[in-house]
Design a protein around this motif. Structure first.
Motif, PDB file in Angstrom:
ATOM      1  N   ALA A   1       0.712  -0.944  -0.079  1.00 20.63           N
ATOM      2  CA  ALA A   1       0.019   0.131   0.092  1.00 20.63           C
ATOM      3  C   ALA A   1       0.826   1.352  -0.001  1.00 20.63           C
ATOM      4  CB  ALA A   1      -1.193  -0.028   1.201  1.00 20.63           C
ATOM      5  N   VAL A   2       0.502   2.159  -0.886  1.00 21.81           N
ATOM      6  CA  VAL A   2       1.526   3.459  -1.014  1.00 21.81           C
ATOM      7  C   VAL A   2       0.428   4.659  -0.423  1.00 21.81           C
ATOM      8  CG1 VAL A   2       2.493   4.925  -2.712  1.00 21.81           C
ATOM      9  CG2 VAL A   2       2.905   2.680  -2.969  1.00 21.81           C
ATOM     10  N   VAL A   3       1.314   5.394   0.529  1.00 27.06           N
ATOM     11  CA  VAL A   3       0.564   6.526   1.137  1.00 27.06           C
ATOM     12  C   VAL A   3       1.548   7.727   0.839  1.00 27.06           C
ATOM     13  CG1 VAL A   3      -0.836   5.009   2.654  1.00 27.06           C
ATOM     14  CG2 VAL A   3       1.634   5.963   3.543  1.00 27.06           C
ATOM     15  N   ARG A   4       0.810   8.778   1.325  1.00 21.38           N
ATOM     16  CA  ARG A   4       2.156   9.998   1.270  1.00 21.38           C
ATOM     17  C   ARG A   4       2.752  10.033   2.670  1.00 21.38           C
ATOM     18  NH1 ARG A   4      -2.235  14.399  -0.263  1.00 21.38           N
ATOM     19  NH2 ARG A   4      -3.266  13.136   1.405  1.00 21.38           N
ATOM     20  N   ASP A   5       2.016   9.605   3.866  1.00 21.54           N
ATOM     21  CA  ASP A   5       2.874   9.684   5.248  1.00 21.54           C
ATOM     22  C   ASP A   5       2.601   8.446   5.993  1.00 21.54           C
ATOM     23  OD1 ASP A   5       3.484  10.371   7.885  1.00 21.54           O
ATOM     24  OD2 ASP A   5       1.750  11.661   8.144  1.00 21.54           O
TER      25      ASP A   5
ATOM     26  N   THR B   1     -10.453   1.562  -9.930  1.00 26.36           N
ATOM     27  CA  THR B   1     -10.435   3.115  -9.195  1.00 26.36           C
ATOM     28  C   THR B   1     -11.509   3.625  -8.908  1.00 26.36           C
ATOM     29  OG1 THR B   1      -9.655   5.238  -9.660  1.00 26.36           O
ATOM     30  CG2 THR B   1     -10.442   4.460 -11.522  1.00 26.36           C
ATOM     31  N   ALA B   2     -11.666   4.451  -7.981  1.00 23.31           N
ATOM     32  CA  ALA B   2     -12.704   5.104  -7.416  1.00 23.31           C
ATOM     33  C   ALA B   2     -12.871   6.801  -7.855  1.00 23.31           C
ATOM     34  CB  ALA B   2     -13.123   5.136  -6.204  1.00 23.31           C
ATOM     35  N   ASN B   3     -11.958   7.036  -8.689  1.00 21.99           N
ATOM     36  CA  ASN B   3     -11.524   8.299  -8.701  1.00 21.99           C
ATOM     37  C   ASN B   3     -12.325   8.868 -10.293  1.00 21.99           C
ATOM     38  OD1 ASN B   3     -10.076  10.733  -9.639  1.00 21.99           O
ATOM     39  ND2 ASN B   3      -7.957   9.709  -9.206  1.00 21.99           N
TER      40      ASN B   3
ATOM     41  N   ALA C   1     -21.712   7.649  -1.047  1.00 20.98           N
ATOM     42  CA  ALA C   1     -20.536   7.570  -0.569  1.00 20.98           C
ATOM     43  C   ALA C   1     -20.264   6.897   0.667  1.00 20.98           C
ATOM     44  CB  ALA C   1     -20.058   9.184  -0.434  1.00 20.98           C
ATOM     45  N   GLY C   2     -19.216   7.201   1.199  1.00 25.82           N
ATOM     46  CA  GLY C   2     -19.019   6.574   2.696  1.00 25.82           C
ATOM     47  C   GLY C   2     -18.103   5.255   2.478  1.00 25.82           C
ATOM     48  N   PRO C   3     -17.307   4.995   3.581  1.00 27.17           N
ATOM     49  CA  PRO C   3     -16.147   3.671   3.279  1.00 27.17           C
ATOM     50  C   PRO C   3     -16.573   2.468   2.978  1.00 27.17           C
ATOM     51  CG  PRO C   3     -16.377   4.715   5.684  1.00 27.17           C
ATOM     52  CD  PRO C   3     -17.323   5.518   4.752  1.00 27.17           C
TER      53      PRO C   3
HETATM   54  P1  NAP Z   1      -8.596  10.192   1.212  1.00 25.28           P
HETATM   55  O1  NAP Z   1      -9.123   9.691   2.775  1.00 25.28           O
HETATM   56  O2  NAP Z   1      -8.141  11.785   1.257  1.00 25.28           O
HETATM   57  O3  NAP Z   1      -7.387   9.144   0.980  1.00 25.28           O
HETATM   58  C1  NAP Z   1      -6.385   9.412   0.179  1.00 25.28           C
HETATM   59  C2  NAP Z   1      -5.206   8.504   0.153  1.00 25.28           C
HETATM   60  O4  NAP Z   1      -4.395   8.470  -0.703  1.00 25.28           O
HETATM   61  C3  NAP Z   1      -4.498   8.901   1.469  1.00 25.28           C
HETATM   62  O5  NAP Z   1      -4.125   7.460   2.174  1.00 25.28           O
HETATM   63  C4  NAP Z   1      -3.171   9.451   1.111  1.00 25.28           C
HETATM   64  O6  NAP Z   1      -2.090   9.114   1.950  1.00 25.28           O
HETATM   65  C5  NAP Z   1      -3.039   8.821  -0.355  1.00 25.28           C
HETATM   66  N1  NAP Z   1      -2.356   9.836  -1.235  1.00 25.28           N
HETATM   67  C6  NAP Z   1      -2.964  10.929  -1.648  1.00 25.28           C
HETATM   68  N2  NAP Z   1      -2.083  11.414  -2.431  1.00 25.28           N
HETATM   69  C7  NAP Z   1      -0.886  10.570  -2.437  1.00 25.28           C
HETATM   70  C8  NAP Z   1       0.172  10.634  -3.187  1.00 25.28           C
HETATM   71  N3  NAP Z   1       0.525  11.636  -4.024  1.00 25.28           N
HETATM   72  N4  NAP Z   1       1.065   9.753  -3.027  1.00 25.28           N
HETATM   73  C9  NAP Z   1       0.867   8.849  -2.317  1.00 25.28           C
HETATM   74  N5  NAP Z   1      -0.352   8.392  -1.620  1.00 25.28           N
HETATM   75  C10 NAP Z   1      -1.223   9.526  -1.876  1.00 25.28           C
HETATM   76  O7  NAP Z   1      -9.512  10.060  -0.004  1.00 25.28           O
HETATM   77  P2  NAP Z   1     -10.765   8.876  -0.020  1.00 25.28           P
HETATM   78  O8  NAP Z   1     -12.026   9.628   0.710  1.00 25.28           O
HETATM   79  O9  NAP Z   1     -10.416   7.545   0.666  1.00 25.28           O
HETATM   80  O10 NAP Z   1     -11.110   9.084  -1.456  1.00 25.28           O
HETATM   81  C11 NAP Z   1     -10.066   8.090  -2.291  1.00 25.28           C
HETATM   82  C12 NAP Z   1     -10.829   8.216  -3.888  1.00 25.28           C
HETATM   83  O11 NAP Z   1     -12.358   7.424  -3.747  1.00 25.28           O
HETATM   84  C13 NAP Z   1     -11.024   9.463  -4.239  1.00 25.28           C
HETATM   85  O12 NAP Z   1     -10.986   9.702  -5.803  1.00 25.28           O
HETATM   86  C14 NAP Z   1     -12.550   9.588  -3.940  1.00 25.28           C
HETATM   87  O13 NAP Z   1     -13.107  10.665  -5.008  1.00 25.28           O
HETATM   88  C15 NAP Z   1     -13.215   8.478  -4.127  1.00 25.28           C
HETATM   89  N6  NAP Z   1     -14.259   8.199  -3.576  1.00 25.28           N
HETATM   90  C16 NAP Z   1     -14.431   8.554  -2.229  1.00 25.28           C
HETATM   91  C17 NAP Z   1     -15.531   8.224  -1.540  1.00 25.28           C
HETATM   92  C18 NAP Z   1     -15.913   8.718  -0.116  1.00 25.28           C
HETATM   93  O14 NAP Z   1     -17.006   8.318   0.535  1.00 25.28           O
HETATM   94  N7  NAP Z   1     -14.882   9.218   0.572  1.00 25.28           N
HETATM   95  C19 NAP Z   1     -16.939   7.736  -2.202  1.00 25.28           C
HETATM   96  C20 NAP Z   1     -16.428   7.539  -3.751  1.00 25.28           C
HETATM   97  C21 NAP Z   1     -15.450   7.564  -4.180  1.00 25.28           C
HETATM   98  P3  NAP Z   1      -2.033   9.666   3.397  1.00 25.28           P
HETATM   99  O15 NAP Z   1      -3.002   8.573   4.212  1.00 25.28           O
HETATM  100  O16 NAP Z   1      -0.564   9.329   3.884  1.00 25.28           O
HETATM  101  O17 NAP Z   1      -2.353  11.222   3.477  1.00 25.28           O
END
Ligand code: NAP
Length: 438
Positions: free
Chosen positions: A48-52, A108-110, A308-310
């Motif tokens: 799993a790749v993250v920022r932090d 992807t969910a993006n 939405a939602g996890p």
């Molecule tokens: P999030 O909580 O902000 O998580 C983003 C993750 O990506 C974090 O773990 C972050 O790392 C990592 N990340 C971001 N930029 C990065 C980079 N440049 N290099 C490496 N890792 C990086 O976002 P989310 O809510 O899970 O959403 C993720 C996707 O799902 C998005 O496209 C969103 O539109 C889509 N989506 C979300 C929902 C929802 O309910 N949340 C619903 C439908 C679709 P860190 O943890 O280290 O910061």
């Protein structure tokens, strides 16, 4: 890499790009499946790749799995399926491209990257004979991409109409039910975690625009660039408008619509709209999403659920992952190249309009407004005069028009604003047309 490749822990190897809200829920679902030793589709989180990496993650993964090193996921021979859950275009587009070129399937969910660069990514997937699935990118847990891609392919889609942004639907529902103002409800949505600190993507309609672009491309087999989609957000909708709309038999929702009209082509639009109180869309409240699809063979279909939602989003992501793990047939309509389809101009859109003005409370004002509308070929359906302020000599004038062309309405609005007796044009909202009634 073939879809039957196995990671060294056994099962298909999954690499996560992002371990945030959705990434964590997806990782948990995979860990659970791994523990339960589901023999049909063994899956395993390889990396799993993250920022932090110092951030605490609410999932039972070996810490060595989590890193900032992209190479642990992309082009790692143990990773069969890359799940991109970072969001945004940069660097997601590059990462997804690299994974596809390395022969890895991608889920992807993006919505943003699929709306802005989706055609390129789908072409790269097809060239490399791998899958790019994106069910979770629109309407979270609601299966809508799959039905459009598979079950409804025999249909000519006549229209897609949806409430596909939960944040704005939460805000508008609160405004409708509690008579609250936009700013107050936005603050509440932010404190409840339904709206981001920077709410632009939601309240200005960008999120819904990305989603309708993705749906329209699929439904109409054509490229629908985000910059040809008409977009308006909900910042200009006022508590008063819900009161007056309700007296007229309507409520107000942020709609995302893609509609094919044989003569003018495909029109995609995102804007707040008055919708009749007795249509199902009017009862889609809070953070719920709904999509109405009208096909020539099937007729009208209705999809509703958590947008939405996890867990709902993980449900859609995992559905795609498991489909790939089970050996989904390669390169179906998901990867078909878009064909040209004429794109209609918003100027030609025809609908009824709701206009709210603050005007001088004196004789002749309505006649002046009616004359300006008449000059633009627009006739009035009904008028309400409300909230008369005797002290200042003002009143709210609420006008419902008969159907009119958008370009005519825009030119009439410019002239109305110049009338001496009109202090302000407070609202101009479109009325969504349902069948032969507005
Ligand atoms: P999030 O909580 O902000 O998580 C983003 C993750 O990506 C974090 O773990 C972050 O790392 C990592 N990340 C971001 N930029 C990065 C980079 N440049 N290099 C490496 N890792 C990086 O976002 P989310 O809510 O899970 O959403 C993720 C996707 O799902 C998005 O496209 C969103 O539109 C889509 N989506 C979300 C929902 C929802 O309910 N949340 C619903 C439908 C679709 P860190 O943890 O280290 O910061």
């Amino acid at each position: 890499m073939s879809s039957s490749a196995r990671s060294d822990e056994g099962g298909m190897g999954v690499g996560l790009l992002g371990l945030g809200v959705v990434g964590t829920a997806v990782a948990k679902a995979i860990v659970e499946r791994h523990r339960s030793e589901d023999p049909s589709v063994p899956l395993n989180v390889v990396a799993a790749v993250v920022r932090d990496t110092s951030r605490k993650r609410d999932v039972d993964l070996d810490p060595s799995v989590i890193s900032t090193n992209l190479d642990t996921v992309v082009a790692n021979p143990d990773v069969d399926i890359v799940v991109e859950l970072m969001g945004g275009v940069d660097p997601a587009f590059d990462y997804i491209t690299k994974a596809l070129e390395a022969g890895q399937h991608v889920v992807t969910a993006n919505k943003e990257v699929m709306a802005k660069r989706g055609s390129e990514l789908l072409a790269t997937a097809a060239e490399n004979n791998v899958h790019l699935f994106y069910e979770a990118s629109v309407a979270g847990g609601i299966p809508i991409i799959g039905p459009l891609m598979n079950d409804l392919t025999a249909n000519k889609i006549q229209s897609l109409r949806g409430i596909i942004n939960g944040t704005t639907n939460f805000i508008l529902t609160k405004m409708a039910h509690e008579g609250a103002d936009f700013d107050d409800v936005l603050s509440e949505a932010q404190s409840l975690g339904y709206a981001e600190a920077d709410p632009t993507a939601d309240v200005d309609g960008f999120d819904a625009l990305y989603k309708i672009s993705v749906l329209a491309r699929l439904a109409y087999h054509t490229e629908v660039p985000v910059d040809v989609i008409h977009r308006e957000g909900i910042r200009e909708v006022h508590a008063k408008d819900f009161r007056y709309a309700s007296e007229l038999g309507y409520t107000i929702k942020l709609l995302a619509v893609a509609q094919a009209n044989g003569e003018s082509g495909l029109l995609s639009r995102v804007h707040p709209a008055l919708i009749p109180l007795d249509v199902p869309m009017a009862s889609v409240n809070g953070v719920l999403n709904a999509v109405e699809v009208e096909g020539d063979l099937v007729g009208p279909l209705w999809f509703q659920g958590p947008g939405a939602g996890p867990n709902p989003t993980a449900s859609a992501v995992m559905g795609d992952v498991i489909r790939i793990a089970k050996g989904a047939p390669s390169n179906g309509s998901s990867s078909s190249a878009p064909k040209p389809f004429p794109i209609a101009s918003m100027d030609d859109h025809v609908c009824q309009y709701y206009i709210r003005l603050t005007a001088s409370d004196r004789p002749g004002v309505l006649a002046n407004v009616a004359r300006v509308l008449g000059d633009a070929d627009i006739s009035i359906n009904s008028v309400l005069q409300k909230d008369t302020d005797i002290e200042n000599g003002h009143a709210d004038l609420v006008i419902m028009t008969h159907p009119a062309r958008e370009s005519n309405m825009q030119s009439a609005v410019s002239s109305i604003k110049e009338l001496d007796s009109v202090l302000r044009l407070d609202s101009l909202l479109r009325v969504e047309t349902y069948g032969d009634r507005a």
